[in-house]
Design a protein around this motif. Structure first.
Motif, PDB file in Angstrom:
ATOM      1  N   MET A  36      34.786  41.797  31.683  1.00 11.52           N
ATOM      2  CA  MET A  36      34.932  40.473  32.165  1.00 11.52           C
ATOM      3  C   MET A  36      36.353  39.967  31.987  1.00 11.52           C
ATOM      4  O   MET A  36      36.754  39.939  30.972  1.00 11.52           O
ATOM      5  CB  MET A  36      33.866  39.511  31.770  1.00 11.52           C
ATOM      6  CG  MET A  36      33.870  38.070  32.249  1.00 11.52           C
ATOM      7  SD  MET A  36      33.057  38.317  34.087  1.00 11.52           S
ATOM      8  CE  MET A  36      31.281  38.654  33.438  1.00 11.52           C
ATOM      9  N   MET A  37      36.785  39.501  33.135  1.00 11.71           N
ATOM     10  CA  MET A  37      37.973  38.662  33.487  1.00 11.71           C
ATOM     11  C   MET A  37      37.492  37.283  33.225  1.00 11.71           C
ATOM     12  O   MET A  37      37.013  36.908  34.023  1.00 11.71           O
ATOM     13  CB  MET A  37      38.821  39.032  34.517  1.00 11.71           C
ATOM     14  CG  MET A  37      39.892  37.931  34.983  1.00 11.71           C
ATOM     15  SD  MET A  37      41.502  37.816  33.829  1.00 11.71           S
ATOM     16  CE  MET A  37      42.309  39.370  34.569  1.00 11.71           C
ATOM     17  N   VAL A  38      38.203  36.511  32.488  1.00  9.54           N
ATOM     18  CA  VAL A  38      38.245  35.163  32.435  1.00  9.54           C
ATOM     19  C   VAL A  38      39.367  34.460  32.855  1.00  9.54           C
ATOM     20  O   VAL A  38      40.450  34.546  32.218  1.00  9.54           O
ATOM     21  CB  VAL A  38      37.508  34.450  30.843  1.00  9.54           C
ATOM     22  CG1 VAL A  38      37.681  33.126  30.691  1.00  9.54           C
ATOM     23  CG2 VAL A  38      36.090  35.036  30.591  1.00  9.54           C
ATOM     24  N   THR A  39      39.267  33.387  33.580  1.00  6.41           N
ATOM     25  CA  THR A  39      40.437  32.711  33.918  1.00  6.41           C
ATOM     26  C   THR A  39      40.487  31.217  33.522  1.00  6.41           C
ATOM     27  O   THR A  39      39.283  30.389  33.503  1.00  6.41           O
ATOM     28  CB  THR A  39      40.583  32.756  35.431  1.00  6.41           C
ATOM     29  OG1 THR A  39      39.851  31.913  36.191  1.00  6.41           O
ATOM     30  CG2 THR A  39      40.639  34.139  36.070  1.00  6.41           C
ATOM     31  N   LEU A  40      41.600  30.732  33.022  1.00  5.41           N
ATOM     32  CA  LEU A  40      41.568  29.189  32.567  1.00  5.41           C
ATOM     33  C   LEU A  40      42.630  28.518  33.313  1.00  5.41           C
ATOM     34  O   LEU A  40      43.920  28.653  33.300  1.00  5.41           O
ATOM     35  CB  LEU A  40      41.955  29.061  31.073  1.00  5.41           C
ATOM     36  CG  LEU A  40      41.338  30.221  29.903  1.00  5.41           C
ATOM     37  CD1 LEU A  40      42.001  29.870  28.688  1.00  5.41           C
ATOM     38  CD2 LEU A  40      39.701  29.655  30.004  1.00  5.41           C
ATOM     39  N   ILE A 235      37.344  29.606  35.329  1.00  4.20           N
ATOM     40  CA  ILE A 235      37.054  28.088  35.211  1.00  4.20           C
ATOM     41  C   ILE A 235      38.222  27.233  35.771  1.00  4.20           C
ATOM     42  O   ILE A 235      39.574  27.255  35.256  1.00  4.20           O
ATOM     43  CB  ILE A 235      37.249  28.095  33.353  1.00  4.20           C
ATOM     44  CG1 ILE A 235      36.170  28.840  32.716  1.00  4.20           C
ATOM     45  CG2 ILE A 235      37.193  26.439  32.919  1.00  4.20           C
ATOM     46  CD1 ILE A 235      36.209  28.764  31.412  1.00  4.20           C
ATOM     47  N   GLY A 236      37.673  26.411  36.503  1.00  9.03           N
ATOM     48  CA  GLY A 236      38.490  25.756  37.394  1.00  9.03           C
ATOM     49  C   GLY A 236      39.298  26.373  38.392  1.00  9.03           C
ATOM     50  O   GLY A 236      38.591  27.339  38.909  1.00  9.03           O
ATOM     51  N   GLY A 237      40.266  25.829  38.990  1.00  7.62           N
ATOM     52  CA  GLY A 237      40.821  26.633  40.352  1.00  7.62           C
ATOM     53  C   GLY A 237      42.309  27.003  40.252  1.00  7.62           C
ATOM     54  O   GLY A 237      42.912  27.327  39.003  1.00  7.62           O
ATOM     55  N   GLY A 238      42.984  26.783  40.991  1.00 10.67           N
ATOM     56  CA  GLY A 238      44.371  27.018  40.983  1.00 10.67           C
ATOM     57  C   GLY A 238      44.861  28.318  40.883  1.00 10.67           C
ATOM     58  O   GLY A 238      44.140  29.311  40.922  1.00 10.67           O
ATOM     59  N   ILE A 239      46.213  28.525  40.397  1.00 14.14           N
ATOM     60  CA  ILE A 239      46.867  29.785  40.378  1.00 14.14           C
ATOM     61  C   ILE A 239      46.252  30.901  39.161  1.00 14.14           C
ATOM     62  O   ILE A 239      46.029  31.855  39.484  1.00 14.14           O
ATOM     63  CB  ILE A 239      48.287  29.545  39.892  1.00 14.14           C
ATOM     64  CG1 ILE A 239      49.108  30.963  40.051  1.00 14.14           C
ATOM     65  CG2 ILE A 239      48.321  28.911  38.755  1.00 14.14           C
ATOM     66  CD1 ILE A 239      50.646  30.873  39.950  1.00 14.14           C
TER      67      ILE A 239
END
Length: 319
Positions: A36-40, A235-239
């Motif tokens: 799993m890749m988690v993005t913040l 988690i959230g959006g953006g880059i």
């Protein structure tokens, strides 16, 4: 009743049901051998998401992180200056004059939490010699490598104000998982680094890996890992989300490689689809971009990530 039992008893409909379904699917995915890749995005580190995210990393439920540079640095800020932060309980009622008073006292406000300027200058003093050496040698490094060096600094340990286990960056270091940080310049330390280049105290911009170099490293990680399914928890959006999810279409469409799509997708966002913003796009839109497939498990939790992400993590961890 523990958190997992509470969710399974009460989260039955609407966003609550979607949260529970995503958490169950996440657990099944990683327990079945998936990665799993988690993005913040946002200010998750200042929101102290490390309290649950670090444990997810330690328990092998997270295998890579992509984050904004603000989330990277703010995890370390919190580690060494937590007790110097100030909470503003009535932050919605602050006047412009109140904001000026906070500024003049040396605080930078993030919603209800005020970060002291002193922690930024403290870490600047420790980072400048590292930057000077790397830039002088044109040895471009990942942003996270400098944070790992700070964690290796025995002289910094005396300044810890929360347990090290609350730091998700420390957990990532210990677990040896990659942390990608596109857009480093959009951060406090990125601004400070640029200022040092401008005034000549750091000899150039060569100390940091560019976004395209990090994309190449991400592609290498994806190819080395894809023997197992790889999922994407955003988690959230953006880059923070847009950058890593594009590695798959890049490998497929630009390099013409036979690459599996992301095998699970979930996003927590309060953005809507109404205004053409990618951060609010429903998961199905990603099918046309070679990011996920029609039968990929996919979820969209339209709510507050500071509430929802810890609940998802708690269910995955069986808390």
């Amino acid at each position: 009743m523990n958190v997992t039992k509470f969710l399974e008893t009460h989260f039955r409909h609407f966003n609550a049901r979607e949260l529970l379904a995503s958490a169950k699917a996440y657990g099944e995915f990683v327990d079945g051998g998936g990665r799993m890749m988690v993005t913040l995005a946002g200010a998750m580190s200042t929101g102290e998401l490390g309290l649950s995210l670090a444990e997810m990393i330690r328990k092998g439920k997270v295998h890579a992180v992509t984050c904004t540079a603000a989330n990277l640095e703010e995890d370390i800020f919190n580690l060494v200056a937590h007790d110097e932060y100030e909470i503003v309980e009535n932050w919605r009622a602050l006047s412009a004059e109140d904001e000026v008073a906070l500024r003049d006292r040396g605080f930078n406000r993030v919603t209800d939490t005020c970060i002291p300027e002193t922690v930024m200058r403290h870490l600047e003093d420790r980072l400048v010699p590292m930057w000077q050496k790397a830039a002088g040698e044109n040895a471009a490094r990942m942003p996270v490598e400098y944070m790992f060096d700070l964690l290796d600094d025995d002289g910094l340990v005396q300044h810890y104000q929360v347990p090290r286990e609350n730091s998700w960056v420390a957990a990532a270091k210990d677990a040896g998982i990659p942390v990608f940080t596109p857009g480093f310049e959009d951060s406090t330390l990125g601004n400070i680094y640029t200022a040092h280049v401008i005034d000549g105290s750091v000899p150039g911009h060569g100390a940091y890996a560019t976004g395209t170099k990090q994309m190449q490293q991400l592609a290498q990680w994806y190819q080395a890992t894809m023997k197992d399914p790889i999922g994407f928890f955003q988690i959230g959006g953006g880059i923070a989300g847009d950058f890593p999810i594009c590695v798959v279409p890049m490998l497929i469409q630009d390099l013409k490689l036979d690459i599996p799509l992301w095998g699970y997708f979930c996003q927590i966002s309060d953005a809507t689809t109404s205004y053409g913003g990618y951060s609010g796009a429903v998961p199905n839109e990603k099918i046309t971009w070679y990011k996920i497939d029609a039968d990929s498990p996919k979820f969209m939790i339209q709510s507050d990530a500071t509430i929802c992400a810890p609940l998802v993590f708690a269910h995955v961890l069986g808390w």
